[in-house]
Design an enzyme around this catalytic site. Sequence first.
Site, short mmCIF file in Angstrom:
data_model
loop_
_atom_site.label_atom_id
_atom_site.label_comp_id
_atom_site.label_asym_id
_atom_site.label_seq_id
_atom_site.Cartn_x
_atom_site.Cartn_y
_atom_site.Cartn_z
N PHE A 73 26.39 -19.22 -30.29
CA PHE A 73 27.90 -19.22 -30.18
C PHE A 73 28.13 -19.32 -28.72
O PHE A 73 27.65 -18.65 -27.91
CB PHE A 73 28.65 -18.35 -30.75
CG PHE A 73 28.40 -18.13 -32.36
CD1 PHE A 73 29.03 -18.88 -33.39
CD2 PHE A 73 27.53 -17.30 -32.80
CE1 PHE A 73 28.80 -18.94 -34.68
CE2 PHE A 73 27.29 -17.08 -34.31
CZ PHE A 73 27.78 -17.94 -35.18
N GLY A 74 29.31 -19.96 -28.58
CA GLY A 74 29.95 -20.09 -27.07
C GLY A 74 30.40 -21.22 -26.59
O GLY A 74 29.88 -22.24 -26.78
N ASP B 94 37.69 -16.75 -23.13
CA ASP B 94 36.35 -16.31 -23.76
C ASP B 94 35.45 -17.17 -23.18
O ASP B 94 34.51 -17.66 -23.94
CB ASP B 94 36.50 -16.47 -25.55
CG ASP B 94 35.47 -15.91 -26.07
OD1 ASP B 94 34.95 -14.82 -25.36
OD2 ASP B 94 35.21 -16.22 -27.28
N HIS C 101 32.55 -13.87 -20.25
CA HIS C 101 31.10 -13.21 -20.26
C HIS C 101 30.46 -13.69 -18.95
O HIS C 101 30.40 -15.03 -18.97
CB HIS C 101 30.59 -13.80 -21.57
CG HIS C 101 31.12 -13.19 -22.84
ND1 HIS C 101 31.17 -11.98 -23.54
CD2 HIS C 101 32.26 -13.70 -23.52
CE1 HIS C 101 31.66 -12.01 -24.36
NE2 HIS C 101 32.43 -13.01 -24.69
N LEU C 102 30.20 -13.01 -18.05
CA LEU C 102 29.60 -13.53 -16.88
C LEU C 102 27.92 -13.34 -16.58
O LEU C 102 27.38 -13.59 -15.77
CB LEU C 102 30.12 -12.77 -15.58
CG LEU C 102 31.64 -13.20 -15.72
CD1 LEU C 102 32.42 -12.41 -14.43
CD2 LEU C 102 32.08 -14.62 -15.71
#
Lengths: 323, 443
Positions: B333-334, B315, B72-73
């Site tokens: 989250f992440g 991810d 995810h950029l």
Amino acid sequence: MPTQASGETPAAPPIAWRRKDLLGLEELTREEILTVLDQASGFKEISTRSIKKAPTLRGKVVLTLFYEPSTRTRASFSLAAQRLSADVQELDLDASSAKKGETLVDTARNLRAMGVDVFVIRHQQAGAPALLARSVDSSVINAGDGTHEHPTQGLLDLFTMREKLGNLKGRKVALVGDITHSRVARSNIWGLLKLGAEVGVVGPKTLIPGALKELGVRIHYHLDEVLGHYDVFNILRIQLERQGAGLFPGMREYNLHYGIDERRLARMKPDVLIMHPGPINRGVEISHGVADGRNSVILEQVSNGVAVRMAVLALVQSAREGK
Amino acid sequence: MQAILIKGGRVIDPANGLDATADVLLADGKVKAVGALRESDVKPWMGKAAGVEVLNAKGLWVMPGLVDLRAHLGEPGNESAETIAGGALAAIHGGITTLACMPDTDPPIDTEAQVQFVLARSRLADMAEVLPVAALTKRREGRELAELGQLVAAGAVAFSDEMRATDSPSTLLKGMAYASMFDRPVIEFAQDPNLAGGAMNAGYEATLAGLPGIPALAEELAVARACMFARETGCHYHAAKLTTRNAIRAVKRARKLRVKVSAATCPHYFALTDAEVRRRYDTAYKVFPPLRTKDDVAWIRRGLREGIIDCISSDHTPVPPELKELEFGRAPFGIVGLQTLLPVTLTELVHGGELPLAQAVAAMTVNPARLLRVAGRKGSLTVGHDADVALVDPQETWTLEEAGLVSRCRNTPFIGMKFKGRVKFTIARGRLFDVSVPQAAGA
């Protein structure tokens, strides 16, 4: 610690208490729990005097930081702190506005900068007191975090049971109601297991986490089958919101299956203890007559709460000062 | 461009069945030769102005540059967390030379212009090559299909609505049928959103933490359903993040029926468990799907060994510190993962003998390259392919320090953990990066 100045006051804790924070009963050892309870016995005596004051926390600032409404717990902490001569500040924050504005960590750091020695925090998020404890060097006492723990309630329940029953080893204690969403239940379970009691939970399957079995807790779905088995029934408040979430059909069925009334009381042991952490839904989880009846120790729980919170305040503060 | 001769390393190139000491010659941005190279092989490049840089790779593992399926950029829309160039640089530091970026940007990647924007940014950065995964539906709303044919023509490598399409089975079914015409996989998030509301894995640890649980059932349900849709439509379904025993079994069953299903997991899912979440309510461990139990971890490892899970992806999900400093239930989250993809995999799986080296490398190179339909130029050291190489010191033990992370966000539970195996050099389309330098302090 209380000094001789106020007359006969509790002695210094018999074993070292090294925790600057009280976040839950899970992390306490049996000895630490007993230390709090013994300390509380001494403080309870102060409450019976005409001058209800000890100088233990003189010059210290205790702040109750409540992100969730509470009357009983907050008042109990404030009174406890005042009886120990602390300066007490109460701060009620609306969680919804807190969400848009300052973070918990920023709020706490600012208050710390004003010289707060002990934070008493209630928050709807599990783990918020742990976050706070990592962020400031003040003491942090968990006054209930989400559905995690409510350690001082657990301690005052233990205190009350011990006062009535003596040693809790082998005693049978049931918690009745919504266990899944109850921080009181979790703190009770940890405390009771550590003191060697047998613990059971009773309630609808949708409100009881099956994982409790792994802790050695007995799980019952039918109250009537276990009425005669337990020495204590600690009855939890059932919340109407859970009905909306589809977790149980409604108050009527709940009352018929799990409500403690005179008829059920009659089938319990004659000297059974009926407890409730409050606030009570009279006529739902407990009948009027049982709540005020001779087996009920509900108001004694409330009185004991002040003494237990005095003990906790004194202990965390002494640990922070390295006494 | 300078030619590079990588001498005497252990070359691991699963696509070509190669695991042997060999030299690798790179020139003009391509792989020119692999084997025991003589001076005569290198000679044509010696005379050129740039000359030949010789890398002594003795003791190092030489593998194709890694291909990461999932990052995810943040660009466009959330550039304060991460940008395409920033992600491409962090990737280089992790030995990754190709990465697919997810379309959950703002606006989402749902038009040709958005696809072209990502590709242009990637070219401008000129580090790891960033390949856009496009949204399956317009505005990623889960209702109308996006112009999938045109998105493919513009360069989209796969489709995904992330969490959204799962909401509507009929949209997902139509989307998979339509996407199958263009031979592009649909990457589904694999969590049923109606069951997956919560903060950590449902079960013992969540019960004691007092946090709302995300049941494993939410994953099994979504994965099993998407497998059925793949069977009906002939679409290639890629299960983005397998984390549970029963979801892995669902994929295994579908594979037996020859349904086109591939699956990935991420390093944190086989390295960490939900027990770690409860200890401190540390939001660095908050990730979706959540960290699972020991039993699930064993199943993930087994799934990787058996090839049911054929890809390992990062991810990479940057979350700014002010958001991770919230209460556990409120924090997003992440985990950022570009720099830890390889080290965690080597430490947890390869060095412990749980996964053969070639299989681990394949799961991070040729398998994802095939999935993204770029195996004709990426994911192997085949002569003529892009000169993408990762050089790894397999024996170096080191500790990940926060300062060693080049990503804008540092939200990872792996800070302070010790790893065995470290990326030393990354070569992306012939450009050499010495990546041991900025992290030297952590050694």
